[in-house]
Design a protein around this motif. Sequence first.
Motif: not given
Length: 168
Positions: A38-39, A41-46, A49
């Motif tokens: 999950e972490q 995935e969040k890092s990839n999303q950031k 962006e």
Amino acid sequence: SFRLITNDLLLNQRNNILLIISLSFLLVVNIVVYMIYEQAEKSNQKLLELEMVTQKNDIDLQYLNLLEKKNETMQIMSHDYKRHIMTIDAMTDSPEIKAYIQDMLGDIGQYNQIGKTKNKLLDVIFSKYTDICREKGIHLKMDVVSDNLCFLNNADLSALFNNLLDNA
């Protein structure tokens, strides 16, 4: 579940404790792996962006470089036309022609107001927003003090002032 798999094999107390500890460890490892996933995935999303913002800033910078070239050409043409009209003004004594020429000189003068700072990129950005405000009937007044912006690279300068003026 384990007893079903082992056909109701009974284990001694020591093996039962080891089995419970092993299963608990596997459960904790699964939870930790899920949290790490999950972490990530969040890092990839950031990261995506940030890449999109960087790409937008690069496009803005390319656009501003193009505008700078066009504005330089427009300034040269405006200066030349102004000199030609002033020459024509000197050739006539007609008050009507002189009034008409003065109106033309005022119109040409609005396209010659690009150099407000010592930074060409900043001048192009300010020129862009001056034109946008003029088209929309918005009064824009700028008091620019830009002695030393060398600590900002062009991409950061573009992003900062474009966002600032877009939001304004």
